[in-house]
Scaffold this motif. Structure first.
Motif, short mmCIF file in Angstrom:
data_model
loop_
_atom_site.label_atom_id
_atom_site.label_comp_id
_atom_site.label_asym_id
_atom_site.label_seq_id
_atom_site.Cartn_x
_atom_site.Cartn_y
_atom_site.Cartn_z
N SER A 84 0.85 -1.19 0.00
CA SER A 84 0.00 0.00 0.00
C SER A 84 0.89 1.24 0.00
O SER A 84 1.66 1.47 0.93
CB SER A 84 -0.91 0.01 1.23
N MET A 85 0.79 2.03 -1.07
CA MET A 85 1.54 3.27 -1.18
C MET A 85 0.63 4.43 -0.77
O MET A 85 -0.58 4.42 -1.04
CB MET A 85 2.03 3.49 -2.61
N ARG A 86 1.18 5.42 -0.11
CA ARG A 86 0.38 6.49 0.50
C ARG A 86 -0.28 7.41 -0.51
O ARG A 86 -1.31 8.00 -0.24
CB ARG A 86 1.26 7.30 1.44
N THR A 87 0.30 7.53 -1.70
CA THR A 87 -0.19 8.52 -2.66
C THR A 87 0.29 8.17 -4.06
O THR A 87 1.26 7.44 -4.23
CB THR A 87 0.31 9.92 -2.27
N THR A 88 -0.40 8.72 -5.06
CA THR A 88 0.07 8.62 -6.44
C THR A 88 0.74 9.93 -6.89
O THR A 88 0.98 10.12 -8.08
CB THR A 88 -1.09 8.30 -7.40
#
Length: 269
Positions: A85-89
């Motif tokens: 899970s990455m916090r932002t694009t």
């Protein structure tokens, strides 16, 4: 009095020195500055989950680091909670045309369900909670010779299934995948190992070409799973996590040219 002032000054200098030693090196800070250029997101998975463009730190579960197409890559074990899970694009949220590029390595599915390779969660209500994603069908469709895979952009499905399944991919070797969406034509197109695949898909809204993509309500970014983990909702029964390796994940705010995509493949980027 002078002695007390001297002692206070020396103590302050020592404290400042200690604070400087504990600071991260220049370039390791997360930044909110706009990204110059078209590459808006890059996760190399070279031993960590740090996104290179803004230094945002993601989180992995059920993962390990293995030899990648360049440096290291992340491998997901396919368990129910196995995702990155990455916090932002980052500034990809403002893209109206885009390219998603990455390397994938896997064997034929050993479990039922549709494996979500990646998904771009959104709060806009698009089904199933994602602007765009790729999934791979279960063992009933995919096998040693053929992969059944589907890409979605704004609810439109580009499906490589049945007679259009793709050969030579599920061989535990690294393969380069690229998805593009062009606002001028409203077409999504897929490239594999530097070559454009024959099938394309017109993305429509209310019976008309979609035009500019709207990624403005994107939230986080899920690699190796459906969007629900980022949205706090429960996945449908048929949705499952990805089992295999992923490397060099890039997102651009433009449609890369055929030559640029071939160059990424040839240079193992």
């Amino acid at each position: 009095m002078k002695k007390n002032i001297l002692n206070f000054t020396m103590a302050a200098l020592l404290m400042t020195g200690c604070q400087d030693m504990e600071r991260p090196a220049l370039g390791e800070y997360q930044t909110d500055e706009p990204i110059a250029g078209d590459l808006k997101f890059f996760a190399p998975f070279d031993g960590d989950f740090v996104e290179d463009m803004k230094k945002s730190v993601g989180k992995g579960a059920g993962t390990s680091f293995v030899t990648g197409v360049k440096g290291e890559a992340v491998e997901l074990d396919g368990a129910a909670t196995s995702i990155v899970s990455m916090r932002t694009t980052n500034d990809f949220k403002s893209a109206t045309s885009f390219t998603v590029s990455y390397w994938l390595k896997m064997n034929p599915p050993s479990k039922s369900g549709a494996q979500f390779v990646w998904s771009n969660p959104t709060t806009s209500g698009e089904w199933p909670g994602a602007n765009t994603f790729q999934l791979i069908e279960d063992g009933g469709q995919s096998n040693n010779g053929l992969i059944a895979t589907k890409f979605v952009v704004h609810g439109a499905w580009l499906e490589f299934v049945g007679d259009n399944r793709i050969p030579g991919v599920m061989d535990n070797q690294w393969h380069h995948w690229v998805l593009t969406y062009n606002e001028s034509t409203s077409l999504m197109t897929v490239f594999l190992d530097g070559k454009k695949l024959a099938l394309t898909k017109l993305v429509e809204k209310d019976g008309k070409p979609y035009g500019k993509a709207d990624l403005s309500k994107s939230t986080k970014f899920v690699i190796g799973g459906p969007p629900h983990s980022a949205l706090g909702t429960t996945p449908d029964d048929w949705m499952t996590t990805f089992q295999g390796g992923l490397d060099q994940f890039r997102m651009y705010s433009k449609v890369l040219t055929d030559a640029e995509i071939t160059a990424l493949f040839n240079s193992k980027e």
